[in-house]
Design a protein around this motif. Structure first.
Motif, short mmCIF file in Angstrom:
data_model
loop_
_atom_site.label_atom_id
_atom_site.label_comp_id
_atom_site.label_asym_id
_atom_site.label_seq_id
_atom_site.Cartn_x
_atom_site.Cartn_y
_atom_site.Cartn_z
N PHE A 1 0.83 -1.20 0.00
CA PHE A 1 0.00 0.00 0.00
C PHE A 1 0.87 1.26 0.00
CE2 PHE A 1 -2.58 -3.39 1.78
CZ PHE A 1 -3.71 -3.29 1.00
N GLN A 2 0.23 2.36 -0.34
CA GLN A 2 0.95 3.60 -0.63
C GLN A 2 1.64 4.20 0.59
OE1 GLN A 2 -1.38 6.15 -3.06
NE2 GLN A 2 0.03 7.85 -2.98
N GLU A 3 0.99 4.17 1.74
CA GLU A 3 1.53 4.81 2.93
C GLU A 3 1.80 3.76 4.00
OE1 GLU A 3 2.50 7.80 3.47
OE2 GLU A 3 1.78 8.78 1.65
N PRO A 4 3.05 3.35 4.20
CA PRO A 4 3.32 2.30 5.19
C PRO A 4 2.94 2.70 6.61
CG PRO A 4 5.37 3.28 4.38
CD PRO A 4 4.27 3.77 3.50
N MET A 5 3.09 3.97 6.95
CA MET A 5 2.78 4.40 8.32
C MET A 5 1.29 4.32 8.62
SD MET A 5 5.51 4.79 9.96
CE MET A 5 4.86 5.52 11.46
N SER A 6 0.45 4.43 7.61
CA SER A 6 -0.99 4.31 7.85
C SER A 6 -1.49 2.89 7.55
CB SER A 6 -1.77 5.31 6.99
OG SER A 6 -1.50 5.11 5.62
N SER A 7 -0.67 2.06 6.93
CA SER A 7 -1.06 0.69 6.63
C SER A 7 -0.63 -0.29 7.71
CB SER A 7 -0.47 0.25 5.28
OG SER A 7 -0.90 1.10 4.24
#
Length: 326
Positions: free
Chosen positions: A95-101
Motif C-alpha cells: 500500500f501507498q503509505e506504510p505508516m498508515s497501513s
C-alpha cells in the motif's frame, strides 16, 4: 492464459450528490512474470482499479466487470471466505503509505507472522524463522532486533521494506505495488525499486507497479497502461510508448519529463483532471488537449488498434514524441 484478466471494469462511489464513476470501462491483463506499470495523474483511478480487483473497496463502491479472473478463477463469484484465501496469499498489495497501513499497536514482527499464521498455518517457531528470512530478504539490517520494533521506531524506508516483506511472505503469484516509493528520498527509492524488480525476477511473479513517475516506468516495466480520469487511454510496451506515444495525454506526460525539455521552462499540461461535476461530454481529456476539436468535445472517442497503442482517441498520434510534442 493470463494471470490476471479484467475486462470492462467500472467502479462507482455513492456520494451525497448522487454517484461518481471513478473507473470507467478499464481493461487490465497481466501475464505471469510480467511487470505492468499503470501511470497517470492523481485521480486517474489507478489505485481504485486494483483495490476493486482485490475486493478491498468500501461498501459505498459498486464494482462491475465483464470479466474479473485470476489464475483461471472468477473473482466475482468467490465467497468472502474463499476470497480471503486468495487475497494476501496469491495476490498481495504494497500500500501507498506504510505508516498508515501498518498497525501502530503491534510490532512489525507480529504483523509479518500474522500473515504466515493466517495463510500458511505455520507453527510459532516456523513463523519466526520465516519472518527473519523475509526481513533479511528485503535488506533490513539486524532483523532479529527489528522484529520487536514498532512502526514508529523505524524510518519510512524501513517501514516500506516491512510492507514488502508482508506482501511477499506467502509467495504470491501477483504483487501490486501502489506508489511504493512515494515520500521516500531518492536513494531509498532506488533501493526499493531494485528490491522489487529483483524479487520479481527471482520468484517469477507478476508485478503491477502503480506510479506517476515515468522515470521509474522506463527502468522497471515491460508494458505500460496509461489512465486518465478513470479511462485507460493507452496500452503499449514500454519501449514503443516512450518512442512513439499515440494518445496526446501520454505525449504530454512524456514531454513534461525534465530530460526531454528543450527549453528552460518545463512543458506542463494545463488544467486539472475532471471530477464528479465537471466531466466533459465527449473525450475526458479534451479541455486540456491541444488537438481537441468539436468532435472531441461532443463524442466519446473510439478505442484504436494495438498498432496505435489501443489509444482512446479520435486523432491518435502516429509520429515519434520528439517530433510531435515541442
Amino acid at each position: 492464459m493470463a494471470l490476471l484478466n479484467i475486462r470492462n471494469l467500472s467502479v462507482e462511489f455513492a456520494t451525497g450528490g448522487g454517484s461518481f464513476r471513478a473507473v470507467d470501462g478499464v481493461d487490465v491483463t497481466v501475464e505471469g512474470g510480467e511487470v505492468l506499470a499503470i501511470v497517470g495523474e492523481s485521480g486517474s483511478g489507478k489505485s481504485v482499479s486494483m483495490l476493486a480487483a482485490m475486493g478491498l473497496l468500501p461498501w459505498t463502491a459498486t464494482v462491475t466487470a465483464d470479466e474479473l479472473s485470476f489464475d483461471g478463477r472468477d473473482l466475482r463469484d468467490l465467497s468472502a471466505s474463499a476470497r480471503r484465501k486468495v487475497i494476501g496469499r496469491e495476490i498481495s498489495m504494497i500500500f501507498q503509505e506504510p505508516m498508515s497501513s501498518l498497525n501502530p499497536c503491534f510490532t512489525v514482527g507480529f504483523q509479518i507472522r500474522e500473515a504466515l499464521k493466517q495463510h500458511l498455518k505455520l507453527d510459532s517457531s516456523a513463523r519466526k524463522k520465516r519472518a527473519l528470512e523475509l526481513m533479511e530478504m528485503v535488506g533490513i539490517p539486524a532483523p532479529e532486533k527489528r522484529l520487536t520494533a514498532f512502526p514508529h521506531q523505524l524510518s519510512g524506508g524501513m517501514n516500506q521494506r516491512v510492507m514488502i516483506a508482508m506482501a511477499i511472505a506467502c509467495g504470491p503469484k501477483l504483487l501490486i505495488a501502489d506508489e511504493p516509493t512515494t515520500a521516500l528520498d531518492v536513494t531509498i527509492q532506488a533501493q526499493i525499486l531494485d528490491l522489487l524488480t529483483g524479487l520479481q525476477r527471482d520468484t517469477g511473479m507478476g508485478l503491477i507497479l502503480i506510479t506517476h513517475d515515468m522515470g521509474v516506468v522506463a527502468e522497471t516495466a515491460h508494458r505500460v497502461a496509461v489512465q486518465y480520469a478513470g479511462w485507460k487511454v493507452e496500452d503499449q510496451p514500454v519501449e514503443t510508448l516512450f518512442d512513439t506515444p499515440h494518445h496526446p495525454y501520454t505525449a504530454a506526460l512524456l514531454a513534461a519529463l525534465p530530460e526531454r525539455a528543450t527549453e528552460r521552462r518545463l512543458p506542463t499540461i494545463p488544467g486539472v483532471v475532471p471530477g464528479q461535476f465537471d466531466r466533459p461530454r465527449g473525450c475526458l481529456f479534451s479541455p486540456r488537449c491541444a488537438y481537441a476539436d468539436d468532435l472531441c468535445r461532443s463524442t466519446v472517442p473510439p478505442l484504436q488498434s494495438p498498432e496505435l497503442g489501443r489509444a482512446k482517441c479520435h486523432y491518435p498520434l502516429s509520429v515519434p514524441a520528439k517530433e510531435e510534442v515541442q
